[in-house]
Write a protein that holds these residues in place. Structure first.
Motif, PDB file in Angstrom:
ATOM      1  N   LEU A 141       0.856  -1.189   0.000  1.00 30.43           N
ATOM      2  CA  LEU A 141       0.000   0.000   0.000  1.00 30.43           C
ATOM      3  C   LEU A 141       0.892   1.239   0.000  1.00 30.43           C
ATOM      4  O   LEU A 141       1.700   1.433   0.905  1.00 30.43           O
ATOM      5  CB  LEU A 141      -0.917  -0.017   1.223  1.00 30.43           C
ATOM      6  N   ILE A 146      -2.100   3.678  -5.929  1.00 35.23           N
ATOM      7  CA  ILE A 146      -3.471   4.177  -5.879  1.00 35.23           C
ATOM      8  C   ILE A 146      -3.762   4.830  -7.229  1.00 35.23           C
ATOM      9  O   ILE A 146      -2.929   5.593  -7.747  1.00 35.23           O
ATOM     10  CB  ILE A 146      -3.655   5.225  -4.753  1.00 35.23           C
ATOM     11  N   ILE A 156      -7.695   1.385  -5.067  1.00 35.47           N
ATOM     12  CA  ILE A 156      -6.467   0.652  -4.752  1.00 35.47           C
ATOM     13  C   ILE A 156      -6.182  -0.308  -5.909  1.00 35.47           C
ATOM     14  O   ILE A 156      -7.108  -0.900  -6.489  1.00 35.47           O
ATOM     15  CB  ILE A 156      -6.642  -0.142  -3.436  1.00 35.47           C
TER      16      ILE A 156
END
Ligand SMILES: C[C@H](Nc1nc(-c2c[nH]c3ncc(Cl)cc23)ncc1F)C(=O)NCC(F)(F)F
Length: 296
Positions: A141, A146, A156
């Motif tokens: 992440l 993104i 995502i």
């Protein structure tokens, strides 16, 4: 159940441009145009870069992962394309025209207000909450993973490192580190290669820092950490230096004009002990409230 896989025929997949290179694959912009009159859809097609067998297994798992996800805040799976002679499979996904969050911020940071940053943060949080409920740990992440669907929607993407948490455990331990993005890693991921929903929460805190820094390259997590560690340090011991800094309670410096509430949320995500970090569902509530408070 094996979901009905939409099969895209390679002969109708028209290459347009390269969008970028991912963990072990490149993503191309194509038009799927069976009628041959340019009325077909634009799609993002990911294919394995090299034909290394190891990567093929990882790629199959990435396809398995993304095809099982159905959430407004996660990039949509469209199907697969068996390349010539079944040598390699291609993953076909929806194409998001606004591109990656980093590129979007570079272009539009002047007219993105705090309220919109909070909206993007809460959408990423909702996507992560869904992922957690599916027992997936993203493990990569970061703002670079993104995508921007519109001026008011982010998603995502890039599930190349995503793993499923076994039912009897709280975390996933990887065997080899790979070229790990340690500046987005929780301490236990750096020291023990342990990944959990709570290590994803740490990375979410880093994404918050990127968001409220408007993805400014001069203030990105890697640059700020290396400035603190000292650029003379070489990579294997870079992890040790970073881990010791985190043990001594050093954290990324707050972005300028970062609202105090967001500062506090970041610090909660960066609690050294994973069990002291909030869950994505409690983070969601914090965003609901701060979205209400934020004037503008
Ligand atoms: C390797 C690929 N890199 C890039 N992709 C795109 C892109 C625009 N629009 C897109 N629509 C659907 C997809 Cl899957 C990618 C793009 N833009 C710039 C890139 F460098 C990638 O997947 N990056 C991870 C993430 F998708 F999260 F940004």
């Amino acid at each position: 159940k094996k979901q009905q896989q939409d099969v895209f025929e390679e002969r109708y997949l028209r290459f347009i441009s390269i969008l970028g290179k991912g963990n072990f694959g490149s993503v191309e912009l194509c038009r799927y145009d069976p009628w041959g009159d340019n009325t077909g859809d634009l799609v993002a097609v990911k294919e394995l870069q090299s034909d290394k067998k190891a990567n093929m297994a990882d790629f199959q798992r990435e396809i398995q992962t993304i095809s099982s996800l159905h959430c407004d805040y996660i990039v949509k799976y469209k199907g697969i394309c068996y390349s010539a002679g079944r040598l390699s499979t291609k993953l076909v996904m929806e194409y998001l025209p606004f591109g990656s969050l980093i590129g979007y911020m570079e272009k539009h940071r002047q007219n993105v207000c705090t309220r919109r940053l909070l909206l993007f943060a809460s959408q990423i949080c909702k996507g992560m909450e869904y992922l957690q409920n599916m027992r997936y740990v993203h493990r990569d992440l970061a703002a670079r993973n993104i995508l921007v669907a519109s001026d008011t929607l982010v998603k995502i993407a890039d599930f190349g490192l995503t793993k499923i948490i076994p039912v009897d455990k709280e975390y996933y331990r990887v065997t080899q580190p790979g070229e790990s993005p340690i500046f987005w890693y929780a301490p236990e991921s750096i020291s023990e290669l342990k990944f959990s929903h709570k290590s994803d929460v740490w990375s979410f805190g880093i994404v918050l820092h990127e968001l409220f820094s408007y993805c400014d390259i001069s203030r990105n997590p890697k640059r700020l950490s290396i400035q603190k560690i000292g650029s003379y340090v070489q990579s294997p011991s870079m992890a040790i230096h970073l881990l010791n800094l985190l043990k001594d309670n050093w954290r990324l410096p707050m972005p300028s004009q970062c609202p105090p509430k967001v500062h506090s949320i970041m610090m909660q995500c960066w609690e050294f002990n994973s069990e002291d970090r909030p869950s994505f569902s409690s983070l969601q509530d914090m965003f609901e409230n701060s979205l209400l408070d934020e004037r503008e």
